[in-house]
Design a protein around this motif. Structure first.
Motif, PDB file in Angstrom:
ATOM      1  N   MET A 185     -78.559  15.074 -72.957  1.00  0.00           N
ATOM      2  CA  MET A 185     -78.483  16.010 -74.072  1.00  0.00           C
ATOM      3  C   MET A 185     -77.407  15.600 -75.056  1.00  0.00           C
ATOM      4  SD  MET A 185     -79.250  19.751 -72.510  1.00  0.00           S
ATOM      5  CE  MET A 185     -77.901  20.461 -73.377  1.00  0.00           C
ATOM      6  N   VAL A 186     -76.253  15.238 -74.479  1.00  0.00           N
ATOM      7  CA  VAL A 186     -75.151  14.835 -75.351  1.00  0.00           C
ATOM      8  C   VAL A 186     -75.546  13.598 -76.167  1.00  0.00           C
ATOM      9  CG1 VAL A 186     -72.843  13.857 -75.343  1.00  0.00           C
ATOM     10  CG2 VAL A 186     -73.342  15.874 -73.987  1.00  0.00           C
ATOM     11  N   TYR A 192     -68.991  16.048 -66.934  1.00  0.00           N
ATOM     12  CA  TYR A 192     -70.404  16.147 -66.576  1.00  0.00           C
ATOM     13  C   TYR A 192     -70.577  16.709 -65.169  1.00  0.00           C
ATOM     14  CZ  TYR A 192     -71.018  13.344 -70.732  1.00  0.00           C
ATOM     15  OH  TYR A 192     -70.993  12.919 -72.021  1.00  0.00           O
ATOM     16  N   SER A 206     -72.374  20.169 -64.377  1.00  0.00           N
ATOM     17  CA  SER A 206     -73.547  20.159 -63.515  1.00  0.00           C
ATOM     18  C   SER A 206     -73.356  21.078 -62.314  1.00  0.00           C
ATOM     19  CB  SER A 206     -73.803  18.724 -63.080  1.00  0.00           C
ATOM     20  OG  SER A 206     -74.669  18.685 -62.022  1.00  0.00           O
ATOM     21  N   GLY A 228     -78.424  17.600 -62.998  1.00  0.00           N
ATOM     22  CA  GLY A 228     -77.590  18.300 -63.978  1.00  0.00           C
ATOM     23  C   GLY A 228     -76.747  17.321 -64.766  1.00  0.00           C
ATOM     24  N   ILE A 229     -76.165  16.349 -64.057  1.00  0.00           N
ATOM     25  CA  ILE A 229     -75.327  15.356 -64.726  1.00  0.00           C
ATOM     26  C   ILE A 229     -76.158  14.557 -65.729  1.00  0.00           C
ATOM     27  CG2 ILE A 229     -74.000  13.242 -64.372  1.00  0.00           C
ATOM     28  CD1 ILE A 229     -73.107  14.403 -61.701  1.00  0.00           C
ATOM     29  N   ALA A 253     -81.674  25.730 -51.004  1.00  0.00           N
ATOM     30  CA  ALA A 253     -80.889  24.502 -50.854  1.00  0.00           C
ATOM     31  C   ALA A 253     -79.436  24.794 -50.539  1.00  0.00           C
ATOM     32  CB  ALA A 253     -80.984  23.668 -52.123  1.00  0.00           C
ATOM     33  N   ILE A 303     -81.496  18.150 -51.584  1.00  0.00           N
ATOM     34  CA  ILE A 303     -81.961  18.868 -52.768  1.00  0.00           C
ATOM     35  C   ILE A 303     -80.768  19.228 -53.651  1.00  0.00           C
ATOM     36  CG2 ILE A 303     -83.213  20.889 -53.572  1.00  0.00           C
ATOM     37  CD1 ILE A 303     -84.939  19.207 -51.906  1.00  0.00           C
ATOM     38  N   PHE A 304     -79.756  19.693 -52.966  1.00  0.00           N
ATOM     39  CA  PHE A 304     -78.537  20.126 -53.615  1.00  0.00           C
ATOM     40  C   PHE A 304     -77.916  18.983 -54.425  1.00  0.00           C
ATOM     41  CE2 PHE A 304     -73.978  21.087 -53.117  1.00  0.00           C
ATOM     42  CZ  PHE A 304     -73.977  22.391 -53.561  1.00  0.00           C
ATOM     43  N   ALA A 321     -80.014  18.121 -57.347  1.00  0.00           N
ATOM     44  CA  ALA A 321     -79.826  19.040 -58.472  1.00  0.00           C
ATOM     45  C   ALA A 321     -78.556  18.706 -59.227  1.00  0.00           C
ATOM     46  CB  ALA A 321     -79.776  20.469 -57.956  1.00  0.00           C
ATOM     47  N   LEU A 322     -77.496  18.386 -58.463  1.00  0.00           N
ATOM     48  CA  LEU A 322     -76.234  18.018 -59.119  1.00  0.00           C
ATOM     49  C   LEU A 322     -76.434  16.794 -60.007  1.00  0.00           C
ATOM     50  CD1 LEU A 322     -73.340  18.375 -56.548  1.00  0.00           C
ATOM     51  CD2 LEU A 322     -73.628  19.554 -58.702  1.00  0.00           C
ATOM     52  N   LEU A 323     -77.124  15.813 -59.436  1.00  0.00           N
ATOM     53  CA  LEU A 323     -77.364  14.572 -60.169  1.00  0.00           C
ATOM     54  C   LEU A 323     -78.218  14.856 -61.405  1.00  0.00           C
ATOM     55  CD1 LEU A 323     -76.331  11.841 -59.348  1.00  0.00           C
ATOM     56  CD2 LEU A 323     -78.627  11.255 -58.603  1.00  0.00           C
ATOM     57  N   PHE A 350     -84.885  27.269 -55.612  1.00  0.00           N
ATOM     58  CA  PHE A 350     -83.744  26.384 -55.347  1.00  0.00           C
ATOM     59  C   PHE A 350     -82.737  27.005 -54.384  1.00  0.00           C
ATOM     60  CE2 PHE A 350     -79.541  24.665 -56.591  1.00  0.00           C
ATOM     61  CZ  PHE A 350     -79.758  23.390 -56.119  1.00  0.00           C
ATOM     62  N   ALA A 408     -79.781  22.616 -47.739  1.00  0.00           N
ATOM     63  CA  ALA A 408     -80.552  21.386 -47.946  1.00  0.00           C
ATOM     64  C   ALA A 408     -79.779  20.490 -48.892  1.00  0.00           C
ATOM     65  CB  ALA A 408     -81.916  21.712 -48.523  1.00  0.00           C
ATOM     66  N   PRO A 423     -69.237  19.981 -50.569  1.00  0.00           N
ATOM     67  CA  PRO A 423     -70.637  19.605 -50.567  1.00  0.00           C
ATOM     68  C   PRO A 423     -70.896  18.666 -51.732  1.00  0.00           C
ATOM     69  CG  PRO A 423     -70.369  21.810 -51.487  1.00  0.00           C
ATOM     70  CD  PRO A 423     -69.013  21.345 -51.035  1.00  0.00           C
ATOM     71  N   ALA A 437     -77.130  16.687 -68.720  1.00  0.00           N
ATOM     72  CA  ALA A 437     -76.024  16.890 -69.662  1.00  0.00           C
ATOM     73  C   ALA A 437     -75.777  15.611 -70.452  1.00  0.00           C
ATOM     74  CB  ALA A 437     -74.773  17.308 -68.887  1.00  0.00           C
ATOM     75  N   THR A 438     -75.764  14.473 -69.748  1.00  0.00           N
ATOM     76  CA  THR A 438     -75.532  13.202 -70.440  1.00  0.00           C
ATOM     77  C   THR A 438     -76.610  12.962 -71.488  1.00  0.00           C
ATOM     78  OG1 THR A 438     -74.871  12.466 -68.252  1.00  0.00           O
ATOM     79  CG2 THR A 438     -74.868  10.830 -69.994  1.00  0.00           C
TER      80      THR A 438
END
Lengths: 316, 222, 668
Positions: C553-554, A72, A76, C546-547, A97, C538-539, C542-544, A94, C535, C402, C550-551
């Motif tokens: 959706m799965v 994941y 991501s 995305g995780i 960022a 924000i970054f 976004a990662l979180l 975005f 930033a 990062p 994905a979770t």
């Protein structure tokens, strides 16, 4: 930020998600053609993903949560990267960022998680793959950063969309430093995506593989996510290359929906050409021994350095 | 950024490629490829001279382009290839310094020569003056090629490449040397090549090898 | 609250006093673990937090001075609190708090120094570092500096029954004194003939360029020896592993920063007329240390040694940034100089947190398994989840990934390097951009090292049976680790306020300031928004996202069935923990690529060996070339002096007679 910019942003990520397996399928097809094999259908990668998502996951007995979380995280990270790279428009909400350096860092994060997950089960192949992946990574990262650095010098910014805009409008038609840097970038792309001179995406021969060795213990949805991320990574790298070296096509500045609709076919065209070129390179070259990989990547680094020096001297 | 005329951009690109070839020669271990790279360098030089001749309209430069082509692209590489075949030297042994180390020194040399050339190019009035630094770098890199090789054959190629750098430097700083000098140099190079060719056979007959270490061993004997 | 009652300097001094009192209180019942360990250390941690808070609050305030009537009759002690001191006080207090908290649960009674004595030495160590940061004259500075060296020496040899630890401690003490001597000489040069040793006099003194250079070199030797700059690094990989883990953390995370502080103080505050090119010396040494440290870290098999070498790398990066700031300042490019200095300060803060966290993590592992050797660890994430996950934060942070904090300072440094080509000096304006390659290589190698460190210790399968009994850290230790991990995350996610606070230093030292660009608080913008923005919140968001996406959706579109089975491993079958890649294996590519760095001795087993053993010894070329010959040389020198000592009374009388004659001849 106008609504159209947000729309571009969402569209970009969605397009990356959807088109990445297609791009991989396209490369595979070109490769098959070039090697006189019968090509798999273009949509084969999607079928593979679908099949994997439907299977029951089998997880090794002593896998830690890190092992299950890594797909994941990697996925991501690749999505976030797709959101930064200006593949269709340069006004991305975005992208403020993270700049190009952060993008390199993002790829590094994904790589570290992938390697850690590979070490988690404790199989010899996993650790071997992790070690090799990190070796290729620590050699490729300086070269990639140097590429970013040269282009940043030329465009006086590290923000990827601004870079892309300035590259598209610069007065030089022939820039040797950019050409050198592009060569360096291509070499890094090959190495980072487990392509032929460094790794063979088609092999499952234990002792030579790198990327596949790390995925050996994954199955079902986790494997699907990992493979999808690999496809996304290739797609992202291609789009970085476009943004830096072939910046024409995406909607520049505050252009409206019309420019966006022109950007999509432009991207498709560039991807098709890049896929063909990639397949050609892979067909023409042979896989290097693991210990020749440093030489390959040192050459990439040298190209980037030469690009820097030539730029500083000739201003070109 | 001020717009640079396209011809000058092209010349700059050629200069950059020249530098790239110098690095390729530095890294190359196969003697045959080394000679080919040298021929390519000559071809680039020829192209650059032609471009410059076309831009400045100096007739002399056309002649020197032709001369470059005849000597450095055709004659010398053929001669060298024949020598290689007859002497059977295809590979240089492991160079004195490993390749990454050599490359690192090469990069430092480029920085050095660029810094060195800054006052020269400030003095020169030609449009191609920024390429002077590259010319100096090509000369010094060729020197480095000679230093890091063991086989006499590769050293000769390094020597010839050095001459290329000189030629390019003269061309970009002052639009070429006087014709008579150029002719003389071309002739010199050819003669030097012939003499060296004879020398090679002598060396091999004496020592059964073209490895220069053998010469070093004999150095103490007199 | 305390800050409103008294001035920040007074409050900080009072708190340093509290540290001393806590230390002395430990001596009352030295063998009582419950008093010394469990209650005094947390008090010290609170005290550290208070210091950090007050120092942070004082950052925007004007410089404050005070004279204390301590010391010789006519030499009062000058103290001064400015932004630079305050930043390092924050570092000392905040990182020290986490370490003290951990230490509360860590120290056990047993062999070696009793806990009460340890408590005393530990708090004297902390307080002396505080005084180093506040001192405003050479006397006070040197006294505090030596106290720091001595107290840490005693802490290093806490397990003094082991000969190798005594040896490591001795080496450390020796290097510390050589360094202190150089610093003393540096101050001697800097006073410039006024013979006043307050820092104010040094700021006002006019020193000729030659002497200024000499003073700078002396400072570089002195502070470099404390910081572990190559080639003065020899003590570091010996002393850090020898000390108990909280002490290693304190030394590596905090004490090394005192060297950086001293260097900044000398180069940017005390010395006015330093030519710009002196900055190239720390850049060169720093880059070399960085690459040397990280390459050696990659081949280590002892986890604490690995971290010690990684400290050398980080100190190298700090000195590189410092040199870069000097070059920019000399070239009258204040914005870039300020940026480089910011990168240094930020990295110092970061390193204090992440390296302390990692050292404490190894401490927990060491306690629960008794092993320091990477080859005998593995799979601890199952037995020690708290330690493993918190250490993971530190490992990712120090690898410069990062959105954690290590990346922020790396990013700032790279941004500074990006504009090095604008320097008006030939050669340098081409060489410095090339250094980016080295910085990038070091950062990437740090990732390699951390994957090795974390992967081998915590992931995979246990390599020894005994690891099955490993237990997780206690609650106090967890609090300490969590605080430091929180620091790593917070410094990573909110860099802009930190940068705003740190930029007071550049302004106060007259180095320069970043332009005001009206960026929002969550975005880091060194110049203007078109050039570079970062930033991380924000970054990370976004990662979180995305995780989560994905979770979700799965889970929504498919299923979450999973079953457990033995690992597949290409159908290879019976796997044991011993079949995993080892730490040596992980070092192998590095050994191969960087062969010239190592003095390597390898013994390969013969094919007919019944019990084959592969062994590789990796030596330090600097040790062989620089330090090893020193011993015999000094021995010989001492032998010469020994010849004077005949042991016969008449000979000594002869010496006395000769001296008397010479003196008489001189006087008359």
């Amino acid at each position: 930020m106008k609504p159209v910019d947000w729309f571009t942003q969402v569209l970009e990520v969605a397009a990356a998600l959807a088109a990445a397996p297609l791009f991989q399928g396209w490369v595979n097809q070109c490769r098959a053609w070039l090697q006189n094999r019968r090509a798999p259908p273009l949509l084969q990668t999607y079928r593979g993903l679908r099949k994997l998502f439907h299977k029951d996951a089998v997880i090794a007995l002593h896998a830690s949560p890190l092992f299950r979380a890594a797909p994941y995280v990697v996925f991501s990270a690749m999505l976030a990267a797709a959101a930064i790279i200006p593949s269709m428009g340069t006004r991305l909400p975005f992208s403020a960022a993270a700049d190009a350096i952060a993008l390199v860092g993002l790829f590094a994060t994904a790589r570290v998680f992938l390697s850690l997950a590979a070490m988690d089960i404790g199989t010899p192949f996993g650790t071997l793959g992790a070690r090799r992946e990190m070796m290729v990574g620590f050699l490729a990262e300086p070269a990639l950063l140097m590429v970013v650095f040269v282009t940043a010098l030329i465009s006086a910014t590290t923000s990827l969309p601004v870079m892309s805009e300035r590259m598209a409008t610069q007065s030089l038609a022939l820039s040797p430093s950019l050409a050198f840097t592009a060569v360096a970038f291509t070499m890094v792309l090959l190495a980072e995506n487990g392509r032929i001179p460094i790794d063979n995406p088609a092999t499952h021969l234990e002792l030579t593989m790198i990327h596949e060795a790390m995925l050996l213990e994954y199955s079902a949805r986790h494997l699907a996510l990992m493979e999808w991320s690999a496809a996304l990574k290739l797609f992202n790298y291609a789009c970085i290359g476009f943004a830096l070296f072939i910046p024409w096509g995406p909607a520049m500045g505050g252009a409206g929906p019309f420019a966006l609709s022109a950007a999509i076919p432009a991207l498709a065209l560039k991807l098709a050409a890049a896929g063909g070129a990639l397949a050609l390179i892979e067909t023409l070259s042979a896989k290097l021994r693991v210990f020749r990989a440093p030489e390959f990547l040192a050459t990439a680094f040298l190209f980037a350095v030469l690009g820097l020096l030539v730029h500083l001297l000739l201003g070109a | 950024m001020a717009a640079t005329p396209f011809v000058l951009q092209l010349l700059n690109a050629l200069a950059a490629l020249l530098l790239l070839l110098s690095f390729a020669m530095l890294a190359q271990r196969r003697v045959v490829t080394l000679v080919n790279l040298f021929a390519m360098q000559g071809a680039l030089l020829c192209a650059a001279t032609l471009l410059l001749a076309w831009r400045t309209g100096e007739g002399n430069l056309y002649v020197s382009a032709a001369l470059t082509f005849a000597v450095k692209v055709v004659a010398l590489p053929r001669l060298l290839h024949r020598l290689i075949r007859r002497l059977g030297v295809y590979w240089d042994t492991e160079p004195l310094l490993n390749i990454p180390g050599t490359m690192l020194i090469g990069v430092l040399i480029v920085v050095f020569s660029f810094g060195l050339a800054q006052p020269i190019s400030a003095l020169a009035s030609t449009a191609t003056r920024s390429a002077v630094g590259i010319a100096v770098a090509v000369i010094l890199l060729a020197f480095l090629t000679m230093i890091t090789r063991r086989k006499a054959m590769s050293q000769v190629v390094g020597f010839l490449s050095m001459e290329n750098g000189l030629f390019f430097g003269a061309m970009s700083a002052t639009y070429g040397m006087p014709m008579i000098v150029e002719l003389g140099v071309a002739l010199d190079v050819l003669v030097a090549m012939l003499v060296l060719g004879v020398f090679f056979f002598q060396i091999r007959e004496q020592f059964d090898s073209l490895d220069l270490e053998k010469l070093e061993e004999r150095g103490g004997e007199r | 609250m305390i800050a409103t009652l008294a001035s920040p300097l007074d409050a900080i001094l009072a708190l340093l006093g509290v540290w001393l009192v806590i230390g002395v209180a430990g001596l009352v019942r030295p063998m009582n673990l419950r008093i010394a360990g469990r209650s005094l250390f947390p008090l010290g941690a609170l005290c550290g937090l208070a210091i950090a808070a007050i120092a942070a609050a004082s950052l925007g305030l004007p410089v404050e001075r005070i004279q204390l009537p301590i010391g010789l009759p006519d030499l009062p002690m000058h103290l001064r609190l400015d932004a630079l001191s305050a930043v390092f006080l924050v570092l000392l207090g905040a990182a020290g708090a986490g370490i003290s908290m951990f230490g509360a649960g860590y120290f056990r009674s047993g062999q070696g120094t009793p806990p009460g004595l340890l408590c005393f030495q530990y708090h004297v160590f902390l307080a002396s570092m505080g005084v180093v940061l506040l001192a405003d004259d050479a006397y006070g500075f040197m006294v505090a500096w030596e106290t720091m060296a001595l107290s840490s020496y005693f802490l290093v040899i806490a397990q003094h029954r082991l000969a190798e630890i005594r040896r490591a401690g001795f080496l450390y003490l020796m290097m510390a004194h050589v360094g202190a001597l150089a610093i003393l000489l540096c101050f001697g040069v800097l006073q410039g003939g006024s013979w006043l040793f307050t820092f104010d006099a040094m700021r006002a003194a006019h020193v000729s360029p030659l002497w200024a250079g000499a003073a700078f070199l002396l400072a570089l030797v002195g502070f470099g020896a404390k910081g572990g700059l190559v080639p003065m690094h020899a003590w570091l990989p010996e002393a850090h592993p020898a000390a108990p883990s909280p002490v290693s953390a304190l030394m590596s995370g905090v004490m090394l920063k005192m060297a950086v502080y001293g260097m900044i103080r000398v180069a940017f505050d005390l010395e006015g007329g330093l030519a710009w090119w002196w900055g190239l010396v720390p850049i060169g040494l720093g880059l070399f240390s960085a690459i040397y440290g990280i390459v050696f870290a990659a081949v280590q098999t002892d986890m604490k040694r690995l971290l010690a070498f990684s400290s050398i790398e980080n100190v190298g990066i700090l000195f590189t940034g410092l040199g870069l700031a000097m070059v920019f300042r000399g070239a009258a490019m204040p914005t870039l100089a300020a940026l480089a200095l910011l990168a240094v300060l930020y990295h110092a803060l970061n390193h204090a947190f992440m390296k302390s966290l990692l050292f404490l993590g190894t401490g927990s592992v060491l306690h629960s398994t008794g092993e320091r050797n990477l080859g005998r660890l593995g799979g601890l994430i199952h037995r020690m989840p708290w330690v493993a996950w918190l250490t993971l934060v530190g490992a990712l942070a120090i690898a410069g990934l990062p959105p954690l904090n290590g990346f922020v300072s790396e990013w700032l440094l790279l941004q500074a390097f990006l504009y090095a080509h604008a320097l008006p000096y030939p050669f340098v304006n081409m060489l410095l951009p090339l250094c980016v390659g080295v910085v990038a290589l070091v950062a990437a190698l740090a990732g390699y090292v951390m994957v090795k460190f974390f992967g081998v210790v915590f992931l995979g399968q246990p390599r020894e049976r005994s690891l099955a009994d490993a237990h997780d850290a206690g609650i106090l230790e967890r609090v300490g680790l969590a605080w430091l991990a929180f620091g790593c995350v917070a410094l990573g996610l909110a860099p802009a306020p930190v940068v705003a606070a740190l930029s007071h230093v550049g302004v106060q030292l007259g180095v320069g300031a970043l332009p005001h660009n009206g960026a929002p608080w969550w975005m880091l913008v060194p110049f203007d928004t078109g050039q570079a923005t970062y930033a991380p919140s924000i970054f990370a968001g976004a990662l979180l996202a995305g995780i989560l996406l994905a979770t979700a959706m799965v889970r929504v579109f498919h299923h979450r069935r999973a079953r457990r089975a033995p690992p597949w491993s290409c159908g290879f079958g019976a796997l044991t923990g011993r079949m995993q890649d080892t730490a040596e294996g992980f070092g192998q590519p590095i050994r191969h690529l960087f062969t010239p760095f190592f003095a390597m001795r390898r013994s390969l087993p013969s094919p007919f060996d019944a019990a084959p053993r592969y062994q590789v010894d990796i030596g330090d070329r600097f040790w062989n070339a620089l330090y090893a010959p020193l011993g015999p040389f000094i021995d010989r020198l001492a032998g010469g002096f020994a010849a004077l000592q005949r042991g016969r009374i008449s000979v000594y009388l002869l010496y006395a007679l000769a001296t008397l004659c010479v003196l008489l001849a001189l006087v008359l």
